[in-house]
Write a protein that holds these residues in place. Sequence first.
Motif, PDB file in Angstrom:
ATOM      1  N   ARG A 118       0.867  -1.176   0.000  1.00 18.66           N
ATOM      2  CA  ARG A 118       0.000   0.000   0.000  1.00 18.66           C
ATOM      3  C   ARG A 118       0.903   1.225   0.000  1.00 18.66           C
ATOM      4  NH1 ARG A 118      -4.424  -1.644  -1.998  1.00 18.66           N
ATOM      5  NH2 ARG A 118      -5.757  -2.847  -0.639  1.00 18.66           N
ATOM      6  N   SER A 119       0.483   2.235  -0.742  1.00 16.13           N
ATOM      7  CA  SER A 119       1.243   3.481  -0.819  1.00 16.13           C
ATOM      8  C   SER A 119       0.351   4.647  -0.439  1.00 16.13           C
ATOM      9  CB  SER A 119       1.773   3.695  -2.236  1.00 16.13           C
ATOM     10  OG  SER A 119       2.644   2.647  -2.600  1.00 16.13           O
ATOM     11  N   VAL A 120       0.973   5.677   0.083  1.00 17.06           N
ATOM     12  CA  VAL A 120       0.238   6.878   0.481  1.00 17.06           C
ATOM     13  C   VAL A 120      -0.159   7.689  -0.754  1.00 17.06           C
ATOM     14  CG1 VAL A 120       0.321   8.999   1.862  1.00 17.06           C
ATOM     15  CG2 VAL A 120       1.543   6.948   2.645  1.00 17.06           C
ATOM     16  N   TYR A 121       0.780   7.860  -1.691  1.00 18.87           N
ATOM     17  CA  TYR A 121       0.566   8.718  -2.858  1.00 18.87           C
ATOM     18  C   TYR A 121       0.891   7.984  -4.151  1.00 18.87           C
ATOM     19  CZ  TYR A 121       1.201  12.493   0.613  1.00 18.87           C
ATOM     20  OH  TYR A 121       1.114  13.321   1.706  1.00 18.87           O
TER      21      TYR A 121
ATOM     22  N   VAL B 262       4.991 -11.118   5.065  1.00 15.73           N
ATOM     23  CA  VAL B 262       5.620  -9.833   4.805  1.00 15.73           C
ATOM     24  C   VAL B 262       4.755  -9.047   3.825  1.00 15.73           C
ATOM     25  CG1 VAL B 262       7.682  -8.632   3.969  1.00 15.73           C
ATOM     26  CG2 VAL B 262       7.926 -10.846   5.118  1.00 15.73           C
ATOM     27  N   CYS B 263       4.463  -7.805   4.168  1.00 20.61           N
ATOM     28  CA  CYS B 263       3.815  -6.882   3.247  1.00 20.61           C
ATOM     29  C   CYS B 263       4.587  -5.572   3.310  1.00 20.61           C
ATOM     30  CB  CYS B 263       2.327  -6.710   3.574  1.00 20.61           C
ATOM     31  SG  CYS B 263       1.989  -6.182   5.245  1.00 20.61           S
ATOM     32  N   SER B 264       4.156  -4.581   2.549  1.00 24.76           N
ATOM     33  CA  SER B 264       4.941  -3.337   2.536  1.00 24.76           C
ATOM     34  C   SER B 264       4.060  -2.093   2.488  1.00 24.76           C
ATOM     35  CB  SER B 264       5.913  -3.337   1.359  1.00 24.76           C
ATOM     36  OG  SER B 264       5.223  -3.427   0.131  1.00 24.76           O
ATOM     37  N   PHE B 265       4.665  -1.010   2.937  1.00 21.02           N
ATOM     38  CA  PHE B 265       4.024   0.299   2.982  1.00 21.02           C
ATOM     39  C   PHE B 265       5.037   1.300   2.455  1.00 21.02           C
ATOM     40  CE2 PHE B 265       2.820   4.162   5.553  1.00 21.02           C
ATOM     41  CZ  PHE B 265       1.575   4.380   4.959  1.00 21.02           C
ATOM     42  N   THR B 266       4.655   2.031   1.426  1.00 19.03           N
ATOM     43  CA  THR B 266       5.570   2.995   0.817  1.00 19.03           C
ATOM     44  C   THR B 266       4.913   4.370   0.730  1.00 19.03           C
ATOM     45  OG1 THR B 266       4.819   2.346  -1.415  1.00 19.03           O
ATOM     46  CG2 THR B 266       6.795   1.252  -0.555  1.00 19.03           C
TER      47      THR B 266
ATOM     48  N   ALA C 277      -0.492  12.470   6.350  1.00 17.42           N
ATOM     49  CA  ALA C 277      -1.002  11.524   5.347  1.00 17.42           C
ATOM     50  C   ALA C 277      -0.435  10.122   5.565  1.00 17.42           C
ATOM     51  CB  ALA C 277      -0.675  12.017   3.943  1.00 17.42           C
ATOM     52  N   VAL C 278       0.837  10.032   5.956  1.00 15.08           N
ATOM     53  CA  VAL C 278       1.466   8.736   6.221  1.00 15.08           C
ATOM     54  C   VAL C 278       0.752   8.049   7.387  1.00 15.08           C
ATOM     55  CG1 VAL C 278       3.571   7.641   7.118  1.00 15.08           C
ATOM     56  CG2 VAL C 278       3.713   9.262   5.220  1.00 15.08           C
ATOM     57  N   GLU C 279       0.537   8.777   8.464  1.00 17.61           N
ATOM     58  CA  GLU C 279      -0.135   8.201   9.636  1.00 17.61           C
ATOM     59  C   GLU C 279      -1.565   7.762   9.296  1.00 17.61           C
ATOM     60  OE1 GLU C 279       0.250  11.347  12.516  1.00 17.61           O
ATOM     61  OE2 GLU C 279       2.256  10.686  13.111  1.00 17.61           O
ATOM     62  N   ALA C 280      -2.291   8.578   8.548  1.00 19.20           N
ATOM     63  CA  ALA C 280      -3.676   8.245   8.197  1.00 19.20           C
ATOM     64  C   ALA C 280      -3.751   7.025   7.277  1.00 19.20           C
ATOM     65  CB  ALA C 280      -4.355   9.447   7.529  1.00 19.20           C
ATOM     66  N   ALA C 281      -2.887   6.972   6.281  1.00 19.86           N
ATOM     67  CA  ALA C 281      -2.898   5.833   5.357  1.00 19.86           C
ATOM     68  C   ALA C 281      -2.494   4.550   6.069  1.00 19.86           C
ATOM     69  CB  ALA C 281      -1.965   6.104   4.181  1.00 19.86           C
ATOM     70  N   PHE C 282      -1.497   4.628   6.933  1.00 22.23           N
ATOM     71  CA  PHE C 282      -1.066   3.446   7.675  1.00 22.23           C
ATOM     72  C   PHE C 282      -2.203   2.923   8.551  1.00 22.23           C
ATOM     73  CE2 PHE C 282       0.959   1.035  11.038  1.00 22.23           C
ATOM     74  CZ  PHE C 282       1.839   0.246  10.315  1.00 22.23           C
ATOM     75  N   LYS C 283      -2.855   3.827   9.225  1.00 24.36           N
ATOM     76  CA  LYS C 283      -3.981   3.437  10.087  1.00 24.36           C
ATOM     77  C   LYS C 283      -5.072   2.772   9.244  1.00 24.36           C
ATOM     78  CE  LYS C 283      -7.224   5.261  13.493  1.00 24.36           C
ATOM     79  NZ  LYS C 283      -7.724   6.433  14.191  1.00 24.36           N
ATOM     80  N   GLN C 284      -5.376   3.336   8.101  1.00 25.64           N
ATOM     81  CA  GLN C 284      -6.416   2.801   7.220  1.00 25.64           C
ATOM     82  C   GLN C 284      -6.069   1.396   6.725  1.00 25.64           C
ATOM     83  OE1 GLN C 284      -7.049   5.145   3.671  1.00 25.64           O
ATOM     84  NE2 GLN C 284      -8.363   3.608   2.752  1.00 25.64           N
ATOM     85  N   TYR C 285      -4.833   1.174   6.333  1.00 22.26           N
ATOM     86  CA  TYR C 285      -4.454  -0.082   5.700  1.00 22.26           C
ATOM     87  C   TYR C 285      -3.957  -1.179   6.642  1.00 22.26           C
ATOM     88  CZ  TYR C 285      -4.557   2.690   1.384  1.00 22.26           C
ATOM     89  OH  TYR C 285      -4.921   3.491   0.342  1.00 22.26           O
ATOM     90  N   PHE C 286      -3.379  -0.815   7.792  1.00 18.21           N
ATOM     91  CA  PHE C 286      -2.663  -1.821   8.563  1.00 18.21           C
ATOM     92  C   PHE C 286      -3.063  -2.011  10.029  1.00 18.21           C
ATOM     93  CE2 PHE C 286       0.288  -0.709   5.134  1.00 18.21           C
ATOM     94  CZ  PHE C 286       0.493  -1.970   4.584  1.00 18.21           C
TER      95      PHE C 286
END
Length: 154
Positions: free
Chosen positions: A4-7, A147-151, A35-44
Amino acid sequence: MFNRSVYHYNPLLQEMITKWKYRGDYHICQSFEEAVEAAFKQYFVKTHPDAILVPIPLSAERLQERAFNQARVLADLLPYQSANALKRIHGEKQAKKTRQERIASVNPFVLEAPIKKNVILIDDIYTTGTTLRHAAKVLKQQGCPKVCSFTLAR
């Protein structure tokens, strides 16, 4: 591998990341924080509550050149435990490689510390996904279950 990516990567973001990574404008990261904190919360947060963050490392040479690791900075914005579980062997910058060269590249990572829990890899840009797949492979070979990723951008 799930990412998942923020932008979405675009010219404005490219300019900001270039200033941040290559020109040492460290404070640009503050622009991404909310935006990083919000996207992380949404996805993970709900789906991976006990995961450990593993920032993609820079080689010792690249870290000395830049004075900071942008993936570590992003990981530090997030409310999870993190671990520097990987070490990167120095090589040519990914940005200098073609898509085919990136995909065919040798795995530059070695495991510093095994992790037996689920991992979320953290990096700044997802281009071909090769860097993240290489890192995930090393972790999984040593017993990491998932393992998954966040960018920041893709």
